[in-house]
Write a protein that holds these residues in place. Structure first.
Motif, mmCIF file in Angstrom:
data_model
loop_
_atom_site.group_PDB
_atom_site.id
_atom_site.type_symbol
_atom_site.label_atom_id
_atom_site.label_comp_id
_atom_site.label_asym_id
_atom_site.label_seq_id
_atom_site.Cartn_x
_atom_site.Cartn_y
_atom_site.Cartn_z
ATOM 1 N N SER A 256 0.825 -1.203 0.000
ATOM 2 C CA SER A 256 0.000 0.000 0.000
ATOM 3 C C SER A 256 0.858 1.252 0.000
ATOM 4 O O SER A 256 0.478 2.275 -0.557
ATOM 5 C CB SER A 256 -0.947 0.004 1.199
ATOM 6 O OG SER A 256 -0.210 0.142 2.396
ATOM 7 N N LYS B 265 1.966 1.626 -3.512
ATOM 8 C CA LYS B 265 0.822 1.931 -4.359
ATOM 9 C C LYS B 265 0.404 3.392 -4.233
ATOM 10 O O LYS B 265 -0.151 3.963 -5.151
ATOM 11 C CB LYS B 265 -0.333 1.021 -3.950
ATOM 12 C CG LYS B 265 -1.466 0.967 -4.920
ATOM 13 C CD LYS B 265 -2.520 0.037 -4.403
ATOM 14 C CE LYS B 265 -3.206 -0.647 -5.557
ATOM 15 N NZ LYS B 265 -4.275 -1.506 -5.107
ATOM 16 N N ARG B 266 0.653 4.021 -3.123
ATOM 17 C CA ARG B 266 0.206 5.385 -2.865
ATOM 18 C C ARG B 266 1.206 6.436 -3.328
ATOM 19 O O ARG B 266 1.039 7.601 -3.046
ATOM 20 C CB ARG B 266 -0.061 5.565 -1.368
ATOM 21 C CG ARG B 266 -1.111 4.643 -0.816
ATOM 22 C CD ARG B 266 -2.458 5.034 -1.229
ATOM 23 N NE ARG B 266 -2.799 6.286 -0.566
ATOM 24 C CZ ARG B 266 -3.904 6.935 -0.770
ATOM 25 N NH1 ARG B 266 -4.778 6.476 -1.608
ATOM 26 N NH2 ARG B 266 -4.151 8.050 -0.143
ATOM 27 N N ASP C 223 1.892 9.655 -9.020
ATOM 28 C CA ASP C 223 2.129 9.272 -10.412
ATOM 29 C C ASP C 223 2.725 10.488 -11.112
ATOM 30 O O ASP C 223 2.014 11.444 -11.446
ATOM 31 C CB ASP C 223 0.811 8.854 -11.051
ATOM 32 C CG ASP C 223 0.985 8.286 -12.441
ATOM 33 O OD1 ASP C 223 2.078 8.415 -13.025
ATOM 34 O OD2 ASP C 223 0.019 7.705 -12.950
ATOM 35 N N GLU D 273 -5.689 13.286 -8.410
ATOM 36 C CA GLU D 273 -5.663 11.834 -8.588
ATOM 37 C C GLU D 273 -4.232 11.315 -8.730
ATOM 38 O O GLU D 273 -3.912 10.223 -8.264
ATOM 39 C CB GLU D 273 -6.491 11.430 -9.810
ATOM 40 C CG GLU D 273 -7.973 11.687 -9.653
ATOM 41 C CD GLU D 273 -8.613 10.830 -8.584
ATOM 42 O OE1 GLU D 273 -8.220 9.658 -8.434
ATOM 43 O OE2 GLU D 273 -9.503 11.346 -7.877
ATOM 44 N N ARG E 193 -2.639 11.155 -5.296
ATOM 45 C CA ARG E 193 -3.147 10.013 -4.529
ATOM 46 C C ARG E 193 -2.664 8.692 -5.102
ATOM 47 O O ARG E 193 -2.720 7.670 -4.433
ATOM 48 C CB ARG E 193 -4.671 10.025 -4.526
ATOM 49 C CG ARG E 193 -5.236 11.140 -3.679
ATOM 50 C CD ARG E 193 -6.732 11.133 -3.655
ATOM 51 N NE ARG E 193 -7.247 9.795 -3.330
ATOM 52 C CZ ARG E 193 -8.488 9.418 -3.543
ATOM 53 N NH1 ARG E 193 -9.339 10.257 -4.096
ATOM 54 N NH2 ARG E 193 -8.897 8.222 -3.229
ATOM 55 N N ASP F 252 -4.016 7.126 -7.778
ATOM 56 C CA ASP F 252 -5.198 6.338 -8.111
ATOM 57 C C ASP F 252 -5.304 5.932 -9.579
ATOM 58 O O ASP F 252 -6.265 5.285 -9.962
ATOM 59 C CB ASP F 252 -6.466 7.112 -7.732
ATOM 60 C CG ASP F 252 -6.721 7.085 -6.241
ATOM 61 O OD1 ASP F 252 -6.071 6.281 -5.553
ATOM 62 O OD2 ASP F 252 -7.560 7.871 -5.772
#
Length: 163
Positions: free
Chosen positions: A8, A11-12, A15, A71, A74, A76
């Motif tokens: 996690s 993943k966070r 980007d 986004e 985050r 996502d």
């Protein structure tokens, strides 16, 4: 840290590619808004004028830029597939070829080269088939626009041969 915590945490991450896109969207919104604010108003009493739609577009781009940045921060966005560089190079080569040949060879031949190289970029390997098809289709487009609609498109030796 457990494995779930590690996945996690990775993943966070932001980007970065999406953040760059967000910055680009915000920059385009700023340029569109700046350009729209310099349009002359025809009538002072009317709220809707020539700058209204560009300002709405700028606002939309601004909102998309903020949303994209949020986004991206985050993390996502879904994982992207590996990019294929070769098709992009074929298409860019076609565009460059068209720009270089447009004044020399005329619309039909230059756009036929663009058609053939773009078809190659999309996977059609027989350029010797795509090139004549592209030239014929481009000549038909040139004839419609130039002869029927009386628009000016660059004419080359092929166009001068028939018209």
């Amino acid at each position: 840290m457990s494995e779930a915590d590690t996945s996690s945490a990775t993943k966070r991450r932001p980007d970065w590619a999406a953040l760059i896109i967000a910055v680009f969207l915000l920059a385009v919104a700023a340029v569109v808004f700046w350009d729209a604010s310099h349009l002359k108003t025809i009538a002072q009493y009317d709220r809707i004028g020539p700058s209204t739609v560009p300002k709405v577009v700028a606002f939309g781009l601004f909102c998309l830029g903020i949303w994209t940045a949020f986004e991206a921060w985050r993390g996502d966005f879904p994982e992207r597939e590996q990019q294929e560089v070769a098709p992009v190079i074929w298409i860019v080569a076609g565009l460059a070829g068209q720009m270089l040949l447009l004044r020399i060879a005329g619309f039909s031949i230059a756009t036929g080269v663009l058609f053939a190289l773009t078809a190659r970029g999309f996977g059609k390997r027989q350029i010797w088939i795509s090139l004549p098809i592209g030239i014929v289709l481009s000549f038909v487009v040139w004839a419609i626009f130039s002869q029927l609609l009386q628009l000016t498109l660059p004419a080359g030796p092929l166009e001068h041969l028939f018209f």
